[in-house]
Design a protein around this motif. Structure first.
Motif, PDB file in Angstrom:
ATOM      1  N   ALA A 168      29.153  36.228  50.475  1.00 19.01           N
ATOM      2  CA  ALA A 168      30.574  36.147  50.959  1.00 19.01           C
ATOM      3  C   ALA A 168      31.313  37.624  50.129  1.00 19.01           C
ATOM      4  O   ALA A 168      31.144  37.939  49.438  1.00 19.01           O
ATOM      5  CB  ALA A 168      30.836  35.214  49.201  1.00 19.01           C
ATOM      6  N   ARG A 169      32.903  37.469  51.208  1.00 22.71           N
ATOM      7  CA  ARG A 169      33.839  38.930  50.826  1.00 22.71           C
ATOM      8  C   ARG A 169      34.715  38.791  50.326  1.00 22.71           C
ATOM      9  O   ARG A 169      35.160  37.105  51.383  1.00 22.71           O
ATOM     10  CB  ARG A 169      33.455  39.441  52.063  1.00 22.71           C
ATOM     11  N   SER A 170      35.899  39.466  50.293  1.00 27.22           N
ATOM     12  CA  SER A 170      37.495  38.882  50.368  1.00 27.22           C
ATOM     13  C   SER A 170      38.085  40.005  50.791  1.00 27.22           C
ATOM     14  O   SER A 170      37.684  41.322  51.301  1.00 27.22           O
ATOM     15  CB  SER A 170      37.607  38.769  48.929  1.00 27.22           C
ATOM     16  N   PHE A 171      38.809  39.968  51.590  1.00 26.76           N
ATOM     17  CA  PHE A 171      39.776  40.964  52.501  1.00 26.76           C
ATOM     18  C   PHE A 171      40.766  41.384  50.847  1.00 26.76           C
ATOM     19  O   PHE A 171      40.683  42.738  51.653  1.00 26.76           O
ATOM     20  CB  PHE A 171      41.064  40.427  53.018  1.00 26.76           C
ATOM     21  N   SER A 172      41.159  40.613  49.999  1.00 26.39           N
ATOM     22  CA  SER A 172      42.029  41.596  48.955  1.00 26.39           C
ATOM     23  C   SER A 172      41.103  41.788  48.180  1.00 26.39           C
ATOM     24  O   SER A 172      42.147  41.722  46.891  1.00 26.39           O
ATOM     25  CB  SER A 172      43.384  41.956  49.653  1.00 26.39           C
ATOM     26  N   GLY A 173      40.801  41.370  48.127  1.00 28.77           N
ATOM     27  CA  GLY A 173      39.796  40.775  46.000  1.00 28.77           C
ATOM     28  C   GLY A 173      40.481  39.956  45.552  1.00 28.77           C
ATOM     29  O   GLY A 173      40.261  39.679  43.756  1.00 28.77           O
ATOM     30  N   HIS A 174      41.003  39.482  46.407  1.00 27.39           N
ATOM     31  CA  HIS A 174      41.739  38.055  45.545  1.00 27.39           C
ATOM     32  C   HIS A 174      42.957  38.188  44.444  1.00 27.39           C
ATOM     33  O   HIS A 174      43.327  37.630  43.394  1.00 27.39           O
ATOM     34  CB  HIS A 174      40.545  36.936  44.792  1.00 27.39           C
ATOM     35  N   LYS A 175      43.723  39.776  44.282  1.00 25.29           N
ATOM     36  CA  LYS A 175      44.619  40.071  44.288  1.00 25.29           C
ATOM     37  C   LYS A 175      45.504  38.682  44.228  1.00 25.29           C
ATOM     38  O   LYS A 175      46.399  38.646  43.507  1.00 25.29           O
ATOM     39  CB  LYS A 175      45.366  41.359  44.740  1.00 25.29           C
ATOM     40  N   GLU A 176      46.000  38.537  45.337  1.00 26.65           N
ATOM     41  CA  GLU A 176      46.959  37.730  45.142  1.00 26.65           C
ATOM     42  C   GLU A 176      47.364  35.931  45.302  1.00 26.65           C
ATOM     43  O   GLU A 176      48.282  35.209  45.927  1.00 26.65           O
ATOM     44  CB  GLU A 176      48.239  37.620  47.558  1.00 26.65           C
ATOM     45  N   VAL A 177      45.226  35.784  45.359  1.00 25.79           N
ATOM     46  CA  VAL A 177      45.734  34.090  45.191  1.00 25.79           C
ATOM     47  C   VAL A 177      44.620  34.163  43.688  1.00 25.79           C
ATOM     48  O   VAL A 177      44.615  32.908  43.749  1.00 25.79           O
ATOM     49  CB  VAL A 177      45.206  33.353  46.643  1.00 25.79           C
ATOM     50  N   TRP A 178      44.783  35.213  43.174  1.00 23.66           N
ATOM     51  CA  TRP A 178      43.512  35.085  41.991  1.00 23.66           C
ATOM     52  C   TRP A 178      43.835  33.980  41.006  1.00 23.66           C
ATOM     53  O   TRP A 178      42.821  33.139  40.554  1.00 23.66           O
ATOM     54  CB  TRP A 178      43.069  36.064  41.337  1.00 23.66           C
ATOM     55  N   LYS A 179      45.389  32.762  40.405  1.00 24.55           N
ATOM     56  CA  LYS A 179      45.616  32.249  40.295  1.00 24.55           C
ATOM     57  C   LYS A 179      44.891  30.373  40.232  1.00 24.55           C
ATOM     58  O   LYS A 179      44.662  29.853  39.335  1.00 24.55           O
ATOM     59  CB  LYS A 179      47.237  32.308  39.760  1.00 24.55           C
ATOM     60  N   PHE A 180      44.912  29.908  41.574  1.00 27.28           N
ATOM     61  CA  PHE A 180      44.268  29.151  41.981  1.00 27.28           C
ATOM     62  C   PHE A 180      43.049  29.398  42.510  1.00 27.28           C
ATOM     63  O   PHE A 180      41.961  28.367  43.549  1.00 27.28           O
ATOM     64  CB  PHE A 180      45.285  29.168  43.172  1.00 27.28           C
ATOM     65  N   ASN A 181      42.860  30.842  43.348  1.00 26.00           N
ATOM     66  CA  ASN A 181      40.842  31.052  43.809  1.00 26.00           C
ATOM     67  C   ASN A 181      40.910  32.074  43.673  1.00 26.00           C
ATOM     68  O   ASN A 181      41.077  33.545  44.500  1.00 26.00           O
ATOM     69  CB  ASN A 181      41.693  30.733  45.610  1.00 26.00           C
ATOM     70  N   PRO A 182      39.873  32.051  42.064  1.00 26.23           N
ATOM     71  CA  PRO A 182      39.843  33.162  42.660  1.00 26.23           C
ATOM     72  C   PRO A 182      38.285  34.049  42.804  1.00 26.23           C
ATOM     73  O   PRO A 182      38.160  35.121  42.478  1.00 26.23           O
ATOM     74  CB  PRO A 182      39.235  33.554  40.608  1.00 26.23           C
ATOM     75  N   CYS A 183      37.705  33.193  43.359  1.00 28.26           N
ATOM     76  CA  CYS A 183      36.566  33.290  44.210  1.00 28.26           C
ATOM     77  C   CYS A 183      35.950  32.911  45.624  1.00 28.26           C
ATOM     78  O   CYS A 183      36.950  32.621  46.212  1.00 28.26           O
ATOM     79  CB  CYS A 183      35.239  33.262  43.246  1.00 28.26           C
TER      80      CYS A 183
END
Length: 275
Positions: A168-183
């Motif tokens: 599992a990977r992310s494009f931007s480290g969840h920086k923009e969505v971490w409040k509702f989707n941290p992983c």
């Protein structure tokens, strides 16, 4: 003349004088829960107390067994691979306990709004990789029960995929969505056993969730021709041996016409003839 009724007693699935279940799970030969009850140590099922010490649970290697079928399928509890906000190391989830993933009974799923997931393995002796991507910016765009690419995506699994890892990977480290989707999360799951919920965007990783997964199993690593020369060859009596090296290593046994039961041993019962 009234039609006769055929009654067939259940044929045994374990070796004589051996337990045929652990907790609620049936344990057919060549598997077994104690010495003398399995074909070889590879098929040992450790029947032990669960975390509550109230129920026996079957363990094979490092996975919890959910069911073992005589048609060559093995179901167990699998966990997602995850990558989370401020945690750049993905978990590589590798299954080598059995053979290939059951392509007819599973799907590959990715959950997240900043997520790209990979299913890596070998196919036809060569490295193979496939993926699933989901990108979204607002939790209001995500719909319960929908796994079509917004917050959740899923893809079919090709036949004959062996020795696999999940990433599992992310494009931007969840920086923009971490409040509702941290992983980001990725996993293989039995078809119709997963119903996407928007709560998984936040809680799938933290809840240590597991999902049923199905893999194929065979007997040994040889062909029928080689296995027949061994003293412990199980396809005797009223069963025959056959090979299928696309879905599993080794071979399996099949009951002769007119017989039913555990085809991996001579322990089969003849079907009564209608009069």
């Amino acid at each position: 003349m009234a039609a006769s009724v055929v009654v067939l007693a259940a044929a045994p699935i374990a070796k004589p004088n051996c337990p045929d279940r652990c907790g609620d799970v049936k344990i057919p030969y060549p598997f077994g829960t104690r010495k003398g009850c399995y074909l070889d140590p590879f098929y040992f099922i450790n029947c032990t107390d669960d975390n509550s010490n109230k129920t026996l649970q079957p363990i094979h290697g490092n996975v919890v067994v959910r069911s073992i079928s005589l048609d060559g399928h093995f179901e167990f509890s699998g966990y997602p691979a995850s990558e989370c906000y401020k945690n750049v190391n993905s978990i590589f989830y590798r299954i080598t306990t059995f053979d290939s993933i059951s392509y007819t009974q599973n799907v590959f799923v990715a959950v997240g709004c900043d997520t790209i997931a990979y299913l890596n393995g070998t196919k036809n002796g060569r490295n193979f990789s496939m993926g699933c991507m989901s990108v979204c910016q607002d939790s209001n765009d995500v719909v319960n029960g929908s796994c079509l690419g917004i917050g959740c995506c899923q893809v079919e699994i090709p036949r004959g995929l062996w020795d696999f890892t999940i990433e599992a990977r992310s494009f931007s480290g969840h920086k923009e969505v971490w409040k509702f989707n941290p992983c980001s999360n990725a996993f293989i799951v039995k078809k119709d056993a997963f119903n996407f919920s928007t709560k998984y965007l936040h809680a799938l990783y933290t809840n240590n969730s597991s999902f049923p997964m199905v893999v194929n199993w065979g007997i040994g690593i040889e062909t029928c021709k080689i296995a027949r020369s061994k003293s412990d060859f199980p396809c005797r009596g009223n069963s025959k041996c056959y090979d299928d090296f696309v879905d599993y290593n080794g071979y399996r046994c099949r009951c002769n016409p007119g017989y039913v039961g555990n085809q991996t041993s001579p322990m089969v019962a003849k079907i009564p003839r209608r009069e």
